[in-house]
Design a protein around this motif. Structure first.
Motif, PDB file in Angstrom:
ATOM      1  N   VAL A   9       2.494   9.652  10.312  1.00 24.01           N
ATOM      2  CA  VAL A   9       2.451   8.276   9.823  1.00 24.01           C
ATOM      3  C   VAL A   9       1.007   7.945   9.488  1.00 24.01           C
ATOM      4  N   TYR A  10       0.797   7.479   8.278  1.00 20.43           N
ATOM      5  CA  TYR A  10      -0.496   6.940   7.887  1.00 20.43           C
ATOM      6  C   TYR A  10      -0.345   5.435   7.848  1.00 20.43           C
ATOM      7  N   ALA A  11      -1.080   4.758   8.719  1.00 21.08           N
ATOM      8  CA  ALA A  11      -1.066   3.300   8.771  1.00 21.08           C
ATOM      9  C   ALA A  11      -2.397   2.802   8.218  1.00 21.08           C
ATOM     10  N   VAL A  12      -2.322   1.937   7.219  1.00 20.57           N
ATOM     11  CA  VAL A  12      -3.519   1.371   6.605  1.00 20.57           C
ATOM     12  C   VAL A  12      -3.624  -0.080   7.059  1.00 20.57           C
ATOM     13  N   GLU A  13      -4.730  -0.409   7.704  1.00 20.83           N
ATOM     14  CA  GLU A  13      -4.895  -1.776   8.186  1.00 20.83           C
ATOM     15  C   GLU A  13      -4.963  -2.745   7.018  1.00 20.83           C
ATOM     16  N   ALA A  14      -4.135  -3.780   7.101  1.00 23.05           N
ATOM     17  CA  ALA A  14      -4.012  -4.775   6.047  1.00 23.05           C
ATOM     18  C   ALA A  14      -4.849  -6.008   6.351  1.00 23.05           C
ATOM     19  N   HIS A  58       7.025   2.026  22.706  1.00 20.02           N
ATOM     20  CA  HIS A  58       6.335   0.808  23.145  1.00 20.02           C
ATOM     21  C   HIS A  58       6.264  -0.281  22.089  1.00 20.02           C
ATOM     22  N   ALA A  59       5.739   0.047  20.918  1.00 17.60           N
ATOM     23  CA  ALA A  59       5.539  -0.985  19.899  1.00 17.60           C
ATOM     24  C   ALA A  59       5.405  -0.333  18.540  1.00 17.60           C
ATOM     25  N   THR A  60       5.348  -1.151  17.505  1.00 15.94           N
ATOM     26  CA  THR A  60       5.186  -0.654  16.146  1.00 15.94           C
ATOM     27  C   THR A  60       3.829  -1.057  15.602  1.00 15.94           C
ATOM     28  N   ALA A  61       3.236  -0.204  14.776  1.00 20.02           N
ATOM     29  CA  ALA A  61       1.959  -0.533  14.152  1.00 20.02           C
ATOM     30  C   ALA A  61       2.171  -1.085  12.760  1.00 20.02           C
ATOM     31  N   GLY A  62       3.375  -0.969  12.230  1.00 18.41           N
ATOM     32  CA  GLY A  62       3.622  -1.384  10.859  1.00 18.41           C
ATOM     33  C   GLY A  62       3.770  -2.881  10.707  1.00 18.41           C
ATOM     34  N   SER A  63       3.840  -3.305   9.459  1.00 16.14           N
ATOM     35  CA  SER A  63       3.984  -4.731   9.173  1.00 16.14           C
ATOM     36  C   SER A  63       5.438  -5.101   8.942  1.00 16.14           C
ATOM     37  N   VAL A  94       0.814  -1.217   0.000  1.00 16.02           N
ATOM     38  CA  VAL A  94       0.000   0.000   0.000  1.00 16.02           C
ATOM     39  C   VAL A  94       0.853   1.275   0.000  1.00 16.02           C
ATOM     40  N   GLY A  95       1.957   1.299   0.733  1.00 19.18           N
ATOM     41  CA  GLY A  95       2.805   2.500   0.763  1.00 19.18           C
ATOM     42  C   GLY A  95       3.323   2.876  -0.616  1.00 19.18           C
ATOM     43  N   PRO A  96       3.979   1.961  -1.329  1.00 18.22           N
ATOM     44  CA  PRO A  96       4.432   2.279  -2.689  1.00 18.22           C
ATOM     45  C   PRO A  96       3.285   2.627  -3.642  1.00 18.22           C
ATOM     46  N   VAL A  97       2.142   1.967  -3.503  1.00 20.02           N
ATOM     47  CA  VAL A  97       0.997   2.266  -4.374  1.00 20.02           C
ATOM     48  C   VAL A  97       0.504   3.693  -4.121  1.00 20.02           C
ATOM     49  N   ASP A 111       2.375   3.246   5.545  1.00 16.02           N
ATOM     50  CA  ASP A 111       2.743   1.851   5.747  1.00 16.02           C
ATOM     51  C   ASP A 111       1.499   1.027   6.022  1.00 16.02           C
ATOM     52  N   ALA A 112       1.605  -0.256   5.757  1.00 20.17           N
ATOM     53  CA  ALA A 112       0.543  -1.183   6.127  1.00 20.17           C
ATOM     54  C   ALA A 112       0.636  -1.443   7.623  1.00 20.17           C
ATOM     55  N   ALA A 113      -0.499  -1.752   8.229  1.00 15.50           N
ATOM     56  CA  ALA A 113      -0.531  -2.039   9.663  1.00 15.50           C
ATOM     57  C   ALA A 113      -1.302  -3.325   9.894  1.00 15.50           C
ATOM     58  N   LEU A 114      -0.863  -4.050  10.884  1.00 14.05           N
ATOM     59  CA  LEU A 114      -1.577  -5.248  11.319  1.00 14.05           C
ATOM     60  C   LEU A 114      -2.274  -4.900  12.625  1.00 14.05           C
ATOM     61  N   ALA A 115      -3.565  -5.148  12.695  1.00 15.47           N
ATOM     62  CA  ALA A 115      -4.332  -4.800  13.889  1.00 15.47           C
ATOM     63  C   ALA A 115      -5.182  -5.991  14.312  1.00 15.47           C
ATOM     64  N   ARG A 116      -5.490  -6.028  15.596  1.00 15.47           N
ATOM     65  CA  ARG A 116      -6.360  -7.069  16.142  1.00 15.47           C
ATOM     66  C   ARG A 116      -7.457  -6.407  16.928  1.00 15.47           C
ATOM     67  N   PRO A 117      -8.715  -6.538  16.618  1.00 18.22           N
ATOM     68  CA  PRO A 117      -9.206  -7.193  15.418  1.00 18.22           C
ATOM     69  C   PRO A 117      -8.995  -6.286  14.209  1.00 18.22           C
ATOM     70  N   PRO A 118      -8.774  -6.872  13.040  1.00 20.25           N
ATOM     71  CA  PRO A 118      -8.501  -6.062  11.859  1.00 20.25           C
ATOM     72  C   PRO A 118      -9.764  -5.460  11.250  1.00 20.25           C
TER      73      PRO A 118
END
Length: 169
Positions: A127-132, A98-103, A25-28, A72-79
């Motif tokens: 930072v724009y994180a798009v849930e993948a 603390h942690a990273t939101a990216g993939s 998603v980032g390159p796109v 960047d893409a992000a992994l989230a729970r629940p997605p």
């Protein structure tokens, strides 16, 4: 007549791998911003870059920037695939501790921590994180992430334009 001040140096960095489905998603988004700029040019001093998320490369790309926008893409729970998160400078700095939101594992978090320690953070970082939905090997993004690209391009173009606008006297 006074010489005009240099335009702000603005960078938009698309982090990701086009051969890991939604991770691309980032390159796109960067590619779509370049096409958007053909019809509605981005302000002078705006650079568009693609990066694999390696911390030193990120630092090099945003070094000296007045504004760095990282996508960047992000992994989230629940997605909720395609959901866009906008994270400003202060929140990025707190999250980096603390942690990273990216993939990309520790890439962005490490880059922010390293840049802060070295005094090489951009003046403003968004930072724009798009849930993948899917970051497995293979080309092409899922429909919800693909649908997030156009609105995200408009949001980033607006952020860049707002930042480049000269301050009122």
């Amino acid at each position: 007549m006074e010489a005009s001040a240099r335009p702000p140096r603005i960078v938009v960095i698309g982090v990701g791998n086009a051969f890991r489905r939604d991770d691309g998603v980032g390159p796109v988004v960067v590619d779509a911003l370049a096409r958007h700029g053909e019809h509605s040019p981005l302000p002078p001093g705006t650079g568009l870059f693609v990066c694999d998320g390696e911390p030193v490369r990120l630092l090099t790309l945003w070094q000296g920037a007045d504004l760095a926008v990282v996508v960047d893409a992000a992994l989230a729970r629940p997605p909720r695939p395609g959901r866009i998160h906008r994270i400003g400078t202060e929140r990025v700095l707190r999250a980096a501790a603390h942690a990273t939101a990216g993939s990309h594992g520790l890439g962005l978090r490490t880059a922010v921590e390293l840049a802060r320690a070295l005094g090489r953070l951009p003046a403003h970082l968004i930072v724009y994180a798009v849930e993948a939905a899917d970051t497995r090997a293979g080309p092409g993004m899922t429909s919800p992430v693909r649908a997030a690209v156009a609105p995200l391009v408009r949001r980033i173009a607006a952020d860049v334009a707002r930042h480049a606008r000269p301050a009122a006297p």
